[in-house]
Design a protein around this motif. Structure first.
Motif, PDB file in Angstrom:
ATOM      1  N   ARG A   1      19.118  22.560 -18.351  1.00 50.32           N
ATOM      2  CA  ARG A   1      18.426  23.137 -16.521  1.00 50.32           C
ATOM      3  C   ARG A   1      17.724  24.269 -16.658  1.00 50.32           C
ATOM      4  N   GLU A   2      17.669  24.835 -16.965  1.00 50.83           N
ATOM      5  CA  GLU A   2      17.432  26.796 -16.631  1.00 50.83           C
ATOM      6  C   GLU A   2      16.673  26.940 -18.152  1.00 50.83           C
ATOM      7  N   ALA A   3      15.391  27.603 -17.753  1.00 56.42           N
ATOM      8  CA  ALA A   3      14.395  28.108 -19.483  1.00 56.42           C
ATOM      9  C   ALA A   3      15.134  29.575 -19.864  1.00 56.42           C
ATOM     10  N   GLY A   4      15.312  29.250 -20.730  1.00 56.06           N
ATOM     11  CA  GLY A   4      15.682  30.578 -22.122  1.00 56.06           C
ATOM     12  C   GLY A   4      15.308  31.225 -22.561  1.00 56.06           C
ATOM     13  N   GLU A   5      15.382  32.008 -23.987  1.00 53.58           N
ATOM     14  CA  GLU A   5      14.310  31.947 -24.952  1.00 53.58           C
ATOM     15  C   GLU A   5      14.301  31.199 -25.968  1.00 53.58           C
TER      16      GLU A   5
ATOM     17  N   SER B   1       9.008  21.295  -9.566  1.00 55.34           N
ATOM     18  CA  SER B   1      10.032  22.551 -10.741  1.00 55.34           C
ATOM     19  C   SER B   1       9.549  23.715  -9.804  1.00 55.34           C
ATOM     20  N   ALA B   2      10.436  24.792  -9.741  1.00 51.81           N
ATOM     21  CA  ALA B   2      10.897  25.350  -9.037  1.00 51.81           C
ATOM     22  C   ALA B   2      10.499  27.165  -9.765  1.00 51.81           C
ATOM     23  N   ARG B   3      11.013  27.014 -10.930  1.00 54.65           N
ATOM     24  CA  ARG B   3      10.433  27.802 -12.373  1.00 54.65           C
ATOM     25  C   ARG B   3       9.215  28.305 -12.335  1.00 54.65           C
TER      26      ARG B   3
ATOM     27  N   LEU C   1       6.170  31.274 -11.749  1.00 49.78           N
ATOM     28  CA  LEU C   1       5.561  31.557 -12.975  1.00 49.78           C
ATOM     29  C   LEU C   1       3.976  31.826 -11.971  1.00 49.78           C
ATOM     30  N   LYS C   2       3.810  31.256 -10.945  1.00 46.58           N
ATOM     31  CA  LYS C   2       2.416  31.175 -10.240  1.00 46.58           C
ATOM     32  C   LYS C   2       1.825  31.748 -11.291  1.00 46.58           C
TER      33      LYS C   2
ATOM     34  N   ILE D   1       8.059  28.475 -23.792  1.00 44.16           N
ATOM     35  CA  ILE D   1       6.652  27.796 -23.164  1.00 44.16           C
ATOM     36  C   ILE D   1       6.288  26.813 -21.906  1.00 44.16           C
ATOM     37  N   VAL D   2       5.291  27.051 -21.100  1.00 39.08           N
ATOM     38  CA  VAL D   2       5.066  26.161 -20.468  1.00 39.08           C
ATOM     39  C   VAL D   2       3.743  25.416 -20.579  1.00 39.08           C
ATOM     40  N   ILE D   3       4.276  24.106 -19.796  1.00 36.87           N
ATOM     41  CA  ILE D   3       2.970  23.335 -20.108  1.00 36.87           C
ATOM     42  C   ILE D   3       2.611  22.736 -18.351  1.00 36.87           C
ATOM     43  N   ALA D   4       2.331  23.294 -18.158  1.00 39.44           N
ATOM     44  CA  ALA D   4       2.055  22.960 -16.037  1.00 39.44           C
ATOM     45  C   ALA D   4       0.719  22.727 -15.139  1.00 39.44           C
TER      46      ALA D   4
END
Ligand code: GCU
Length: 683
Positions: A62-66, A77-79, A83-84, A108-111
């Motif tokens: 649920r939460e982004a970690g390493e 996604s609030a996360r 990240l703006k 790693i983010v795919i947004a």
């Protein structure tokens, strides 16, 4: 079985080092829980891909970690919202893939701004793994340059496919709408993976039945399958449908009853398919009905359909491939002659769909003179992925280079009127040159019910290359070939380098053994397979290969200069001068534009006749080399795909010789010239 069904989405286990590197980088997945069907598709693809490539599925978190892989949009996604990220410039379909530092470690983010952007980004991410790309400094921003990236299926309602060489039509009309073949989903996945966002389901030589309510329901069922993958459905519309299925006695586009019929039809389609993309129309060409039957123009016809679609935002793709029964002109001139005077007269949701060249998908043609000549009319490019004139399913001809040549062709139609200033065909169709509001590119599909979809493994590369170039016309044919090879076979350099070399030379080989030096349309009548330069008896002049090569005792070639048909004048002035000058025209187009004596001196030092024979020989030799290259790659490929490709290359080898021997024998007889010294006697 290794039958090619998985296309480039194979997801086979990577080498051990890569597996551990990537497992380290992707330890958990953070995907919004209550996702849309599109987001679910992205998640599903990721799980399928990672499981296959890495042999394990990372835990969902649920939460982004390493080591997290974070997917979504700021809305879902609030996360990601936190990240703006600079998502604005990505538009509706673009995405960003980036390494980010969160307070709990690197992720790693795919947004994207939309779920479909996330899906495209997911496929891109999987491609990075499939091609063994380092993830250390990931910072990818991608958005498509062209709005409509469509396949055109020339599929008939009886499941035959016009110019299809890969089995029957995928669309099982009889069992639709109730039975949805799982293959439809795999079709959508494959297309989404390369950014294709629309599909015209039926042949441009359309049956009016496809617009009846029965068939609309079937098309709607397909649209439901494709929607999560960002693929809209379009239909080819038969212009005379109001008469054939509407009970009217005319299809005159200025007739109020006809206009009302199309409006009602558009409303009916949109009720069933809310995101229906629009109509593709072949009118007044090769016997198809059209507005000219009623003394009206192409613009009258297109604008009527545009009006019907306007409330829903749909587009009319009106084809410029006009080839009428009564054209006394050089066939290459007809489209320009009919459409150029109509520039600016089309509604803004009309896009004129123009084939890459002025005749018809030949192994090589100069670009179509309408590109650059219609600043006030949206133009899109039509390419042929199916190889109607290029050896059907069996010949290995990579079309990435052909597509690239067209996209890179300089129209010299920029505001300066000079060449070399970037006014290439790609800049016409991406809208940047003339400021088009609607942009598009279409590929005539090479897909059917064959297990490998495209009739041969290497034909899959042409589907792939079309999609990749539709997304970004600046990609190189080489990089696409290498990427496809890595995904489809292996990333081993000892395989990729020779196989890519073979692909990159294959189209020039076909040009050489079929129609070198700008010759065109010498294929067998109707079927377009194999040589028939001698055919001269068909009713219409332009049906006969002799019309195109014009060979006689004196010389060969089609004079399109000012002394000939004047077709050169349809190009921008500097190009018209270059093409019109036998000393300046590229040799690849020499006999397209010029009729020359057999002893005309060529750059090589040979005369024209010897050069022609040389090119035929060169084509044959290249295919022989391709077969040898492939034979040397056996250890890298599974038996089934190796065998099919090897046998097809044997067919191609034999048929390249057939082309060469038949063509040279014929031109030799016509010219009365002996075989040039050193040339091989036919077998
Ligand atoms: C070519 C092809 C036809 C097709 C036509 C078209 O002429 O041979 O089968 O219908 O193109 O693009 O409309």
């Amino acid at each position: 079985a290794e039958d090619g069904y998985e296309l480039w989405l194979r997801y086979r286990p990577l080498e051990a080092e890569w597996r551990s590197t990537y497992r380290e980088a992707v330890r958990s997945l953070v995907v919004p829980q209550s996702g849309s069907p599109t987001l679910r598709a992205a998640r599903g693809e990721l799980l399928r891909g990672l499981e296959g490539l890495l042999g394990a599925v990372p835990a969902s978190a649920r939460e982004a970690g390493e080591g997290a892989l974070l997917l979504g949009t700021p809305e879902t996604s609030a996360r990601i919202a936190d990240l703006k990220l600079p998502l604005k410039p990505l538009g509706e379909e673009g995405y960003l893939i980036r390494r980010v530092d969160t307070d709990r470690g690197a992720a790693i983010v795919i947004a994207a701004n939309s779920d479909i952007g996330v899906l495209y980004g997911t496929f891109h991410f999987l491609r990075l793994l499939q091609t063994r790309t380092a993830l250390a400094n990931l910072d990818i921003v991608s958005r498509p340059r062209i709005q409509l990236r469509l396949l055109n299926h020339w599929d008939n309602l009886d499941r035959s496919v016009e110019r299809g060489y890969a089995g029957q039509s995928l669309w099982d009309w009889w069992r639709l709408p109730d039975y949805l073949d799982p293959r439809y989903t795999d079709y959508a996945r494959a297309n989404a993976s390369i950014g294709i966002n629309g599909t015209v389901l039926n042949n441009v030589n359309a049956s009016a039945d496809s617009l009846t309510s029965r068939y609309i329901a079937k098309a709607a069922a397909l649209a439901d399958v494709f929607r999560p993958y960002g693929i809209r459905v379009y239909l080819s519309a038969r212009f005379s449908a109001p008469v054939e299925i509407g009970g009217l006695d005319t299809a005159d586009p200025l007739e109020p009853a006809v206009r009302a019929w199309w409006k009602a039809k558009a409303a009916e389609i949109h009720a069933a398919i809310p995101d229906f993309g629009g109509f593709l129309v072949k009118a007044n060409s090769e016997g198809q009905p059209g507005p000219q039957d009623y003394g009206r123009s192409h613009a009258d016809g297109a604008n009527m359909l545009a009006e019907a679609l306007r409330p829903y935002g749909g587009a009319v793709m009106w084809r410029a491939f006009v080839y009428s029964d009564t054209n006394p002109e050089d066939r290459a001139k007809q489209a320009y002659s009919e459409f150029k005077p109509l520039d600016g007269r089309f509604a803004d949701n009309v896009i004129l769909q123009v084939k890459n060249g002025p005749i018809d998908f030949q192994p090589r043609e100069p670009f179509h003179p309408l590109f650059g000549a219609m600043p006030a009319t949206n133009l899109m490019l039509e390419l042929q992925i199916t190889k109607e004139y290029l050896g059907f399913d069996t010949h290995l001809v990579y079309l990435g280079t052909l597509f690239e040549e067209v996209l890179d062709a300089d129209t010299c139609a920029g505001s300066s009127g000079r060449c070399g200033e970037g006014a290439v065909v790609a800049s016409v169709i991406d809208g940047s040159l003339h400021g088009y509001r609607r942009t598009g590119i279409a590929g005539v599909a090479n897909i059917g019910t064959d297990r490998d979809w495209s009739g041969s493994i290497f034909n899959q590369a042409n589907w792939y290359a079309f999609g990749r170039l539709a997304w970004n016309p600046d990609l190189s044919a080489r990089s696409i070939a290498e990427e496809w090879l890595r995904m489809t076979f292996t990333a081993n350099k000892r395989f990729v380098a020779p196989a890519a070399g073979m692909m990159l030379r294959s189209r020039q080989a076909a040009v050489d053994y079929m129609t070198p030096l700008g010759l065109a349309h010498l294929m067998g009548t109707d079927h377009h397979y194999g040589p028939a330069p001698w055919v001269d008896h068909l009713a219409r002049p332009e049906w006969n290969p002799v019309y195109y090569h014009r060979a006689d005792r004196e010389g060969i070639g089609f004079d399109r200069t000012a002394e000939g048909t004047g077709a050169v004048s349809q190009y921008a002035p500097p190009l018209a001068r270059r093409f019109g000058n036998r000393n300046a025209v590229p040799e690849d187009y020499l006999l397209w534009f010029h009729h020359l004596p057999w002893d005309y001196p060529m750059a090589s030092g040979r005369d024209l006749w010897a050069e022609l024979v040389h090119r035929y020989d060169r084509g044959v030799a290249e295919v022989r080399a391709m077969a040898e290259t492939w034979a040397g790659l056996e250890s890298f490929v599974d038996a089934e795909r190796f065998y099919k490709t090897a046998r097809f290359l044997e067919i191609q080898k034999r048929e390249a010789r057939w082309w060469r021997d038949a063509s040279i024998a014929y031109f030799r007889a016509v010219s009365g010239r002996p075989l040039p010294a050193g040339a091989r006697e036919p077998a």
